[in-house]
Scaffold this motif. Structure first.
Motif, PDB file in Angstrom:
ATOM      1  N   ALA A  41     -24.545   1.303  24.587  1.00 42.45           N
ATOM      2  CA  ALA A  41     -25.219   1.255  23.294  1.00 42.45           C
ATOM      3  C   ALA A  41     -24.557   2.091  22.210  1.00 42.45           C
ATOM      4  CB  ALA A  41     -26.689   1.657  23.456  1.00 42.45           C
ATOM      5  N   PRO A  42     -24.215   3.373  22.481  1.00 37.18           N
ATOM      6  CA  PRO A  42     -23.600   4.164  21.420  1.00 37.18           C
ATOM      7  C   PRO A  42     -22.329   3.522  20.885  1.00 37.18           C
ATOM      8  CG  PRO A  42     -24.282   5.578  23.233  1.00 37.18           C
ATOM      9  CD  PRO A  42     -24.422   4.167  23.695  1.00 37.18           C
ATOM     10  N   LEU A  47     -20.380   2.398  13.952  1.00 33.84           N
ATOM     11  CA  LEU A  47     -19.861   1.702  12.782  1.00 33.84           C
ATOM     12  C   LEU A  47     -18.348   1.877  12.729  1.00 33.84           C
ATOM     13  CD1 LEU A  47     -22.444   2.695  10.015  1.00 33.84           C
ATOM     14  CD2 LEU A  47     -22.324   0.567  11.303  1.00 33.84           C
ATOM     15  N   GLN A  48     -17.645   0.782  12.608  1.00 30.62           N
ATOM     16  CA  GLN A  48     -16.198   0.795  12.448  1.00 30.62           C
ATOM     17  C   GLN A  48     -15.908   0.439  10.991  1.00 30.62           C
ATOM     18  OE1 GLN A  48     -13.903   1.509  14.849  1.00 30.62           O
ATOM     19  NE2 GLN A  48     -15.307   1.671  16.571  1.00 30.62           N
ATOM     20  N   ILE A  49     -15.478   1.421  10.219  1.00 29.73           N
ATOM     21  CA  ILE A  49     -15.258   1.216   8.786  1.00 29.73           C
ATOM     22  C   ILE A  49     -13.758   1.255   8.519  1.00 29.73           C
ATOM     23  CG2 ILE A  49     -15.788   2.041   6.461  1.00 29.73           C
ATOM     24  CD1 ILE A  49     -18.264   3.398   7.617  1.00 29.73           C
ATOM     25  N   ASN A  50     -13.245   0.205   7.918  1.00 31.91           N
ATOM     26  CA  ASN A  50     -11.810   0.091   7.689  1.00 31.91           C
ATOM     27  C   ASN A  50     -11.451   0.303   6.217  1.00 31.91           C
ATOM     28  OD1 ASN A  50     -11.293  -0.604  10.423  1.00 31.91           O
ATOM     29  ND2 ASN A  50     -11.875  -2.719  10.006  1.00 31.91           N
ATOM     30  N   GLY A  51     -10.379   1.063   6.026  1.00 33.57           N
ATOM     31  CA  GLY A  51      -9.874   1.294   4.678  1.00 33.57           C
ATOM     32  C   GLY A  51      -8.359   1.255   4.683  1.00 33.57           C
ATOM     33  N   HIS A  72     -20.037  13.269  13.755  1.00 35.03           N
ATOM     34  CA  HIS A  72     -20.743  12.004  13.502  1.00 35.03           C
ATOM     35  C   HIS A  72     -20.107  10.911  14.372  1.00 35.03           C
ATOM     36  CE1 HIS A  72     -21.339  14.474   9.900  1.00 35.03           C
ATOM     37  NE2 HIS A  72     -22.461  13.830   9.716  1.00 35.03           N
ATOM     38  N   PRO A  73     -20.305  10.974  15.699  1.00 32.90           N
ATOM     39  CA  PRO A  73     -19.629  10.038  16.608  1.00 32.90           C
ATOM     40  C   PRO A  73     -20.058   8.582  16.449  1.00 32.90           C
ATOM     41  CG  PRO A  73     -21.222  11.380  17.800  1.00 32.90           C
ATOM     42  CD  PRO A  73     -21.124  11.966  16.433  1.00 32.90           C
ATOM     43  N   SER A  74     -21.106   8.337  15.693  1.00 30.53           N
ATOM     44  CA  SER A  74     -21.525   6.954  15.474  1.00 30.53           C
ATOM     45  C   SER A  74     -20.746   6.287  14.351  1.00 30.53           C
ATOM     46  CB  SER A  74     -23.027   6.903  15.145  1.00 30.53           C
ATOM     47  OG  SER A  74     -23.299   7.603  13.945  1.00 30.53           O
ATOM     48  N   VAL A  75     -19.869   7.048  13.686  1.00 30.77           N
ATOM     49  CA  VAL A  75     -19.086   6.495  12.571  1.00 30.77           C
ATOM     50  C   VAL A  75     -17.600   6.712  12.842  1.00 30.77           C
ATOM     51  CG1 VAL A  75     -18.614   6.595  10.095  1.00 30.77           C
ATOM     52  CG2 VAL A  75     -20.947   6.968  10.929  1.00 30.77           C
ATOM     53  N   HIS A 318     -22.619   0.263   6.190  1.00 31.32           N
ATOM     54  CA  HIS A 318     -21.314   0.854   5.916  1.00 31.32           C
ATOM     55  C   HIS A 318     -21.366   1.685   4.632  1.00 31.32           C
ATOM     56  CE1 HIS A 318     -19.872  -1.661   9.092  1.00 31.32           C
ATOM     57  NE2 HIS A 318     -18.590  -1.469   8.820  1.00 31.32           N
ATOM     58  N   SER A 319     -22.095   1.163   3.664  1.00 34.10           N
ATOM     59  CA  SER A 319     -22.205   1.853   2.380  1.00 34.10           C
ATOM     60  C   SER A 319     -22.856   3.220   2.545  1.00 34.10           C
ATOM     61  CB  SER A 319     -23.019   0.991   1.406  1.00 34.10           C
ATOM     62  OG  SER A 319     -23.105   1.600   0.139  1.00 34.10           O
ATOM     63  N   GLN A 320     -23.963   3.264   3.284  1.00 33.54           N
ATOM     64  CA  GLN A 320     -24.652   4.531   3.525  1.00 33.54           C
ATOM     65  C   GLN A 320     -23.747   5.502   4.261  1.00 33.54           C
ATOM     66  OE1 GLN A 320     -28.244   5.630   2.797  1.00 33.54           O
ATOM     67  NE2 GLN A 320     -26.806   7.334   2.995  1.00 33.54           N
ATOM     68  N   ALA A 321     -23.011   4.987   5.248  1.00 32.32           N
ATOM     69  CA  ALA A 321     -22.117   5.844   6.029  1.00 32.32           C
ATOM     70  C   ALA A 321     -21.015   6.440   5.152  1.00 32.32           C
ATOM     71  CB  ALA A 321     -21.507   5.054   7.178  1.00 32.32           C
ATOM     72  N   MET A 322     -20.469   5.649   4.232  1.00 32.23           N
ATOM     73  CA  MET A 322     -19.389   6.149   3.380  1.00 32.23           C
ATOM     74  C   MET A 322     -19.906   7.121   2.323  1.00 32.23           C
ATOM     75  SD  MET A 322     -16.470   5.329   4.460  1.00 32.23           S
ATOM     76  CE  MET A 322     -15.488   5.865   3.058  1.00 32.23           C
ATOM     77  N   VAL A 323     -21.117   6.896   1.849  1.00 30.15           N
ATOM     78  CA  VAL A 323     -21.721   7.853   0.911  1.00 30.15           C
ATOM     79  C   VAL A 323     -21.931   9.194   1.618  1.00 30.15           C
ATOM     80  CG1 VAL A 323     -23.833   8.420  -0.364  1.00 30.15           C
ATOM     81  CG2 VAL A 323     -22.798   6.170  -0.615  1.00 30.15           C
TER      82      VAL A 323
END
Length: 363
Positions: A41-42, A47-51, A72-75, A318-323
């Protein structure tokens, strides 16, 4: 009970036992599956956020993303160092969630995007002139006009009178100058060209400012890595890279004369000095140049670098995570700057950015 009925009863009992065993086995298997799902589950929820974008801030971004992941291991934030131009294109095409650039997006680029994009300064850095001259132990001094004339192809030899005048007492060789520049669309190039345009009317007229100018002379290398590599391998060469690349590769880099007439070496303090004057007049969209800034102790080829985010992205998680990440970077993240050759943001800029983050929609 007849013998036939007894046989039938025994057969039914055996069948029932087999059925119960199957049910029990299925239950165990089901429990095992649930445990496995819970264990996964974890990872599944991460979230995998690509830039993608600028090479200029890659060292500090790599450090930030690693440190942020620890708490923040979930991001998980993945970043491709492909150059500012490529990062902007990928952001506009929405193949990455965020971009990064050392050059503010142009009005035309912003109009081509499917929605409003917010520029967020992250740190300040310096672009330095690097060089390799055989058997030279002295640290060279450069002026803006001399650097412009080298890159215009007007100064061709290391012992040219214009260079010699700035470096009295230094024995300069009568060797050709090999000019090295970026081959890709680059924010580092934008900073370099922006500075040269401010100190050389001829550069401004013939070449101008941009991430991919039409170079009058020279050979190209991809990324800061490519330029530093070419200079390292080519005696008699000159190039420009972000400060950390010169430090990491132990490449000589010169002092540059500022508006006050001082020859200043790039450092955290001299880059910070360049930002001090810009903070009070920071525009609302954060698109500002601090190249050739006035003031004592200022290193003149300094710049902000920007992280680029859509104000109303489709993926609100993703937006919340990046903020949240940006709030961390503006606070805790700034302490990692000095060790990597960057200058932290002025307090006033942090204050303005923190307020601007409210523009990004997270729900």
């Amino acid at each position: 009970m007849t013998r036939t009925m007894k046989k039938m009863s025994k057969k039914m009992t055996n069948t029932a036992l087999v059925a119960l065993a199957c049910i029990a086995a299925a239950g165990v298997a089901g429990c095992g599956s649930n445990v496995a799902d819970q264990q996964k589950a974890p990872q599944d929820q991460q979230l995998q956020i690509n830039g993608a974008g600028a090479t200029f801030p890659t060292p500090i971004y790599s450090k930030w993303f690693d440190e942020y992941y620890k708490s923040h291991p979930s991001v998980r934030i993945n970043y491709q160092s492909v150059g500012s131009g490529a990062g902007i294109r990928q952001l506009v095409n929405q193949t990455v969630f965020f971009g990064a650039s050392d050059a503010p997006m142009t009005d035309e680029q912003l109009k081509s995007a499917p929605g409003p994009i917010l520029h967020l300064p992250t740190v300040l850095g310096a672009v330095v002139p690097i060089y390799k001259i055989q058997d030279l132990n002295a640290e060279l001094k450069f002026s803006g006009p001399v650097l412009a004339d080298i890159y215009l192809g007007k100064i061709k030899k290391w012992n040219d009178p214009a260079i010699a005048k700035l470096n009295a007492g230094v024995k300069l060789p009568n060797t050709d100058i090999t000019v090295v520049h970026r081959s890709d669309g680059s924010g580092t190039t934008y900073i370099w060209a922006d500075y040269l345009a401010k100190v050389s009317p001829e550069w401004k007229m013939k070449v101008g400012v941009g991430a991919s100018p039409n170079w009058p002379v020279g050979v190209g290398g991809k990324g800061n890595e490519g330029v530093s590599g070419l200079v390292t391998q080519s005696p008699g060469s000159i190039g420009y890279v972000e400060l950390i690349y010169a430090l990491q590769n132990k490449i000589s880099y010169g002092q540059v004369q500022n508006v006050n007439g001082e020859f200043v070496k790039a450092s955290v303090d001299s880059v910070t000095a360049a930002a001090v004057g810009a903070a009070p007049d920071m525009p609302a969209d954060f698109r500002v140049s601090i190249a050739n800034a006035p003031g004592p102790g200022v290193y003149p080829i300094s710049s902000f670098t920007w992280l680029l985010l859509y104000e109303n992205p489709m993926d609100k998680a993703h937006s919340q995570a990046m903020v949240d990440f940006m709030k961390w970077a503006l606070a805790d993240g700034q302490k990692y700057c000095a060790d990597l050759g960057y200058a932290p943001l002025p307090a006033r800029v942090v204050e303005l950015e923190t307020a601007a983050l409210a523009k990004i929609k997270v729900s």
